[in-house]
Write an enzyme that holds these catalytic residues in place. Structure first.
Site, PDB file in Angstrom:
ATOM      1  N   PRO A  77       0.855  -1.186   0.000  1.00 41.73           N
ATOM      2  CA  PRO A  77       0.000   0.000   0.000  1.00 41.73           C
ATOM      3  C   PRO A  77       0.896   1.242   0.000  1.00 41.73           C
ATOM      4  O   PRO A  77       1.962   1.215   0.609  1.00 41.73           O
ATOM      5  CB  PRO A  77      -0.762  -0.080   1.325  1.00 41.73           C
ATOM      6  CG  PRO A  77      -0.176  -1.222   2.097  1.00 41.73           C
ATOM      7  CD  PRO A  77       0.980  -1.779   1.339  1.00 41.73           C
ATOM      8  N   THR A  78       0.463   2.294  -0.638  1.00 37.15           N
ATOM      9  CA  THR A  78       1.291   3.510  -0.625  1.00 37.15           C
ATOM     10  C   THR A  78       0.390   4.730  -0.742  1.00 37.15           C
ATOM     11  O   THR A  78      -0.700   4.652  -1.296  1.00 37.15           O
ATOM     12  CB  THR A  78       2.349   3.478  -1.746  1.00 37.15           C
ATOM     13  OG1 THR A  78       3.215   4.611  -1.605  1.00 37.15           O
ATOM     14  CG2 THR A  78       1.728   3.486  -3.140  1.00 37.15           C
ATOM     15  N   TYR A  79       0.854   5.843  -0.192  1.00 38.38           N
ATOM     16  CA  TYR A  79       0.041   7.066  -0.281  1.00 38.38           C
ATOM     17  C   TYR A  79       0.963   8.246  -0.481  1.00 38.38           C
ATOM     18  O   TYR A  79       2.155   8.207  -0.154  1.00 38.38           O
ATOM     19  CB  TYR A  79      -0.823   7.241   0.976  1.00 38.38           C
ATOM     20  CG  TYR A  79      -0.054   7.573   2.227  1.00 38.38           C
ATOM     21  CD1 TYR A  79       0.825   6.647   2.798  1.00 38.38           C
ATOM     22  CD2 TYR A  79      -0.195   8.808   2.866  1.00 38.38           C
ATOM     23  CE1 TYR A  79       1.527   6.931   3.951  1.00 38.38           C
ATOM     24  CE2 TYR A  79       0.496   9.105   4.024  1.00 38.38           C
ATOM     25  CZ  TYR A  79       1.352   8.167   4.556  1.00 38.38           C
ATOM     26  OH  TYR A  79       2.052   8.443   5.704  1.00 38.38           O
ATOM     27  N   ARG A 152      -3.671   1.170   9.067  1.00 39.71           N
ATOM     28  CA  ARG A 152      -3.294   1.767   7.771  1.00 39.71           C
ATOM     29  C   ARG A 152      -3.187   0.719   6.682  1.00 39.71           C
ATOM     30  O   ARG A 152      -2.814  -0.429   6.945  1.00 39.71           O
ATOM     31  CB  ARG A 152      -1.930   2.442   7.914  1.00 39.71           C
ATOM     32  CG  ARG A 152      -1.955   3.489   8.955  1.00 39.71           C
ATOM     33  CD  ARG A 152      -0.570   3.792   9.456  1.00 39.71           C
ATOM     34  NE  ARG A 152      -0.668   4.782  10.526  1.00 39.71           N
ATOM     35  CZ  ARG A 152       0.346   5.440  11.024  1.00 39.71           C
ATOM     36  NH1 ARG A 152       1.549   5.220  10.559  1.00 39.71           N
ATOM     37  NH2 ARG A 152       0.170   6.304  11.970  1.00 39.71           N
ATOM     38  N   ASP A 182       5.702   0.423   2.310  1.00 37.39           N
ATOM     39  CA  ASP A 182       6.664   1.167   1.486  1.00 37.39           C
ATOM     40  C   ASP A 182       7.805   1.795   2.277  1.00 37.39           C
ATOM     41  O   ASP A 182       8.790   2.246   1.695  1.00 37.39           O
ATOM     42  CB  ASP A 182       5.963   2.212   0.598  1.00 37.39           C
ATOM     43  CG  ASP A 182       5.215   3.272   1.382  1.00 37.39           C
ATOM     44  OD1 ASP A 182       5.242   3.237   2.633  1.00 37.39           O
ATOM     45  OD2 ASP A 182       4.604   4.161   0.740  1.00 37.39           O
ATOM     46  N   ASP A 183       7.682   1.817   3.607  1.00 35.48           N
ATOM     47  CA  ASP A 183       8.721   2.524   4.367  1.00 35.48           C
ATOM     48  C   ASP A 183       9.727   1.605   5.052  1.00 35.48           C
ATOM     49  O   ASP A 183      10.679   2.070   5.663  1.00 35.48           O
ATOM     50  CB  ASP A 183       8.070   3.450   5.420  1.00 35.48           C
ATOM     51  CG  ASP A 183       7.107   2.707   6.338  1.00 35.48           C
ATOM     52  OD1 ASP A 183       6.680   1.584   5.978  1.00 35.48           O
ATOM     53  OD2 ASP A 183       6.788   3.234   7.413  1.00 35.48           O
ATOM     54  N   GLU A 268      -2.497  -7.909  11.851  1.00 36.05           N
ATOM     55  CA  GLU A 268      -1.773  -9.130  11.473  1.00 36.05           C
ATOM     56  C   GLU A 268      -2.414 -10.342  12.133  1.00 36.05           C
ATOM     57  O   GLU A 268      -2.695 -11.352  11.492  1.00 36.05           O
ATOM     58  CB  GLU A 268      -0.295  -9.021  11.902  1.00 36.05           C
ATOM     59  CG  GLU A 268       0.477  -7.865  11.270  1.00 36.05           C
ATOM     60  CD  GLU A 268       0.329  -6.525  11.975  1.00 36.05           C
ATOM     61  OE1 GLU A 268      -0.550  -6.391  12.856  1.00 36.05           O
ATOM     62  OE2 GLU A 268       1.103  -5.596  11.646  1.00 36.05           O
ATOM     63  N   HIS A 295      11.728  -2.339  10.415  1.00 38.31           N
ATOM     64  CA  HIS A 295      10.551  -1.465  10.395  1.00 38.31           C
ATOM     65  C   HIS A 295      11.020  -0.013  10.507  1.00 38.31           C
ATOM     66  O   HIS A 295      10.781   0.682  11.493  1.00 38.31           O
ATOM     67  CB  HIS A 295       9.639  -1.854  11.581  1.00 38.31           C
ATOM     68  CG  HIS A 295       8.343  -1.138  11.629  1.00 38.31           C
ATOM     69  ND1 HIS A 295       8.040  -0.203  12.583  1.00 38.31           N
ATOM     70  CD2 HIS A 295       7.254  -1.236  10.845  1.00 38.31           C
ATOM     71  CE1 HIS A 295       6.810   0.252  12.384  1.00 38.31           C
ATOM     72  NE2 HIS A 295       6.320  -0.365  11.338  1.00 38.31           N
ATOM     73  N   THR A 296      11.735   0.408   9.489  1.00 39.86           N
ATOM     74  CA  THR A 296      12.227   1.787   9.481  1.00 39.86           C
ATOM     75  C   THR A 296      11.042   2.709   9.213  1.00 39.86           C
ATOM     76  O   THR A 296      10.173   2.379   8.417  1.00 39.86           O
ATOM     77  CB  THR A 296      13.291   1.979   8.388  1.00 39.86           C
ATOM     78  OG1 THR A 296      12.889   1.262   7.220  1.00 39.86           O
ATOM     79  CG2 THR A 296      14.627   1.469   8.843  1.00 39.86           C
TER      80      THR A 296
HETATM   81  C1  UGA Z   1       2.560  -0.700  11.430  1.00 37.24           C
HETATM   82  C2  UGA Z   1       2.706  -1.948  10.574  1.00 37.24           C
HETATM   83  O1  UGA Z   1       4.080  -2.071  10.198  1.00 37.24           O
HETATM   84  C3  UGA Z   1       1.821  -1.814   9.342  1.00 37.24           C
HETATM   85  O2  UGA Z   1       1.994  -2.911   8.485  1.00 37.24           O
HETATM   86  C4  UGA Z   1       0.390  -1.715   9.798  1.00 37.24           C
HETATM   87  O3  UGA Z   1      -0.446  -1.442   8.675  1.00 37.24           O
HETATM   88  C5  UGA Z   1       0.243  -0.543  10.755  1.00 37.24           C
HETATM   89  O4  UGA Z   1       1.184  -0.624  11.815  1.00 37.24           O
HETATM   90  C6  UGA Z   1      -1.171  -0.578  11.303  1.00 37.24           C
HETATM   91  O5  UGA Z   1      -1.434  -1.387  12.206  1.00 37.24           O
HETATM   92  O6  UGA Z   1      -2.024   0.093  10.744  1.00 37.24           O
HETATM   93  P1  UGA Z   1       3.283   1.828  10.542  1.00 37.24           P
HETATM   94  O7  UGA Z   1       4.716   2.051  10.236  1.00 37.24           O
HETATM   95  O8  UGA Z   1       2.713   2.484  11.731  1.00 37.24           O
HETATM   96  O9  UGA Z   1       3.016   0.289  10.553  1.00 37.24           O
HETATM   97  O10 UGA Z   1       2.341   2.193   9.280  1.00 37.24           O
HETATM   98  P2  UGA Z   1       2.718   2.933   7.926  1.00 37.24           P
HETATM   99  O11 UGA Z   1       4.025   2.450   7.416  1.00 37.24           O
HETATM  100  O12 UGA Z   1       2.525   4.389   8.108  1.00 37.24           O
HETATM  101  O13 UGA Z   1       1.561   2.371   6.960  1.00 37.24           O
HETATM  102  C7  UGA Z   1       1.535   1.040   6.521  1.00 37.24           C
HETATM  103  C8  UGA Z   1       1.378   1.018   4.996  1.00 37.24           C
HETATM  104  O14 UGA Z   1       0.141   1.633   4.654  1.00 37.24           O
HETATM  105  C9  UGA Z   1       2.484   1.764   4.264  1.00 37.24           C
HETATM  106  O15 UGA Z   1       2.858   1.050   3.117  1.00 37.24           O
HETATM  107  C10 UGA Z   1       1.826   3.086   3.898  1.00 37.24           C
HETATM  108  O16 UGA Z   1       2.317   3.662   2.692  1.00 37.24           O
HETATM  109  C11 UGA Z   1       0.353   2.693   3.747  1.00 37.24           C
HETATM  110  N1  UGA Z   1      -0.575   3.806   4.087  1.00 37.24           N
HETATM  111  C12 UGA Z   1      -0.414   4.512   5.235  1.00 37.24           C
HETATM  112  C13 UGA Z   1      -1.593   4.114   3.214  1.00 37.24           C
HETATM  113  O17 UGA Z   1      -1.720   3.489   2.153  1.00 37.24           O
HETATM  114  N2  UGA Z   1      -2.437   5.147   3.516  1.00 37.24           N
HETATM  115  C14 UGA Z   1      -2.308   5.893   4.663  1.00 37.24           C
HETATM  116  O18 UGA Z   1      -3.122   6.835   4.875  1.00 37.24           O
HETATM  117  C15 UGA Z   1      -1.260   5.547   5.532  1.00 37.24           C
HETATM  118 MN    MN Z   2       5.682   1.717   8.417  1.00 36.42          MN
END
Ligand code: UGA
Ligand code: MN
Length: 349
Positions: A77-79, A152, A182-183, A268, A295-296
């Site tokens: 997923p990416t935004y 997310r 993506d991060d 998960e 988990h960077t």
């Molecule tokens: C942690 C976990 O590593 C994620 O896999 C999990 O989705 C998240 O918690 C959760 O429980 O929601 P975290 O680093 O806090 O992750 O989350 P992000 O990396 O900000 O987002 C996860 C993914 O969703 C990323 O690929 C990001 O690009 C995507 N994302 C985030 C969206 O597509 N839309 C958004 O508004 C925010």
């Molecule tokens: Mn993340």
């Protein structure tokens, strides 16, 4: 089939040129078998030119045509945010090192964007590009202190799962599914660890859950417990980056999906408990003793000079300068060798 021409020392360029011609031969309408055979020849030739890199050259033979090698379907997923292009660039470069990888990128957006489309095309990876917007009520609030009230990437990963179910046949295609945000930072070796997944494979994740390493504890080849502190009573106290699922297992559970209303940290677990038990988990990365993914979380850059309400046209820039002020809206200023000038100007909102 993909072939990478690579000249480690920038030497022997004439030999390399003839090999390039061979690579062109490979692109033409030959049968897969013919191409495979020729590719083998080509790799052994290059190996004799660069004996010190034989192993690497072998690795470049991606066996894309070999149906016995499972494909790794990576769902990302990416935004849009200022670091999006940098994050996806880093990921695409890692994935280029992985044989038989199919990248499914799902934009959290009402439309697909040029930024992601260009990046995917340039990557030369096998990819599928989808989009679905997270409803406003489930987006992250602007106040960073409240930023973690909703999970997310939920609808995006579910759309990726739907794509797999619509387009793949578990009887015909061997595969493994991995949810790669993506991060994060991925070691290329991780993908060979997960490729043989029969049910669900697991491994440690670095820099998550308030620990240097969070992950399964293994005894006698089985997961017996978890090195996890944050919400440790989750059924599977594991990050999204810490497991991969056999494609057939997912296709055989057609209703399994991530949930928009899941408690934070439970995404998960809620998915995994529907398809696997702890005793069925397959430990990888040397019995979960190695960290191959981190988990960077990229720090949001300070861009206060950009946000002062005016654009600065920079005629000296050799190529595209692009800047998005809002998700899905791209603003380009183009100046190529002082000849082409075309730009879309949108007022800062
Ligand atoms: C942690 C976990 O590593 C994620 O896999 C999990 O989705 C998240 O918690 C959760 O429980 O929601 P975290 O680093 O806090 O992750 O989350 P992000 O990396 O900000 O987002 C996860 C993914 O969703 C990323 O690929 C990001 O690009 C995507 N994302 C985030 C969206 O597509 N839309 C958004 O508004 C925010
Ligand atoms: Mn993340």
């Amino acid at each position: 089939m993909k072939f990478v021409i690579w000249d480690p020392g920038q030497t022997k360029s004439s030999e390399l040129q003839s090999e390039c011609n061979e690579a062109a031969w490979l692109q033409k309408g030959r049968s897969l078998k013919e191409k495979e055979a020729r590719l083998h020849q080509l790799i052994s030739k290059l190996s004799s030119m660069y004996p010190q890199h034989t192993e690497f050259l072998k690795y470049l033979h991606r066996s894309d045509g070999d149906e016995s090698v499972p494909t790794i379907y990576v769902i990302t997923p990416t935004y849009w945010r200022p670091v999006q292009e940098a994050e996806l660039t880093r990921l695409s470069h890692t994935f280029q090192l992985v044989p038989k990888l199919h990248w499914i990128v799902i934009e959290d957006s009402n439309t697909t964007t040029k930024l992601v489309g260009d990046l995917l095309r340039r990557s030369l990876l096998t990819y599928t590009r989808l989009h679905v917007a997270t409803p406003q009520a489930y987006k992250l609030p602007a106040n960073p202190k409240l930023s973690w009230v909703h999970p997310r990437g939920v609808l995006q990963r579910n759309l990726g799962l739907q794509w797999l179910r619509t387009n793949l046949d578990a009887e015909k295609q061997k595969g493994v599914v991995y949810f790669a945000d993506d991060d994060n930072t991925y070691d290329q070796a991780l993908f060979e660890e997960m490729r043989s997944t029969k049910t669900v494979s697991v491994w440690p994740v670095g820099l998550v859950g308030g620990l240097l390493v969070e992950g399964p504890l293994v005894e006698g080849g089985k997961v017996v417990s978890w090195n996890s502190v944050w919400k440790r009573h989750r059924p599977f106290p594991i990050d999204m980056a810490g497991f991969a699922i056999n494609l057939r297992l997912l296709l055989n559970h057609p209703n399994v999906a991530f949930k928009l209303k899941a408690e934070i940290g439970y995404q998960e677990s809620l998915l995994l408990k529907e398809i696997v038990t702890i005793s069925e988990l397959e430990p990888r990365a040397d019995n979960c003793s190695k960290v191959l993914v981190w988990h960077t979380r990229t720090e949001a850059p300070k861009l206060d000079q950009e946000n002062n309400g005016s654009y600065i046209f920079q005629p000296n820039l050799p190529c595209f300068k692009k800047w998005s002020v809002r998700e899905g809206v791209e603003v380009g200023i183009v100046q190529i060798n002082s000849v082409t000038v075309s730009f879309v100007f949108l007022p800062v909102l």
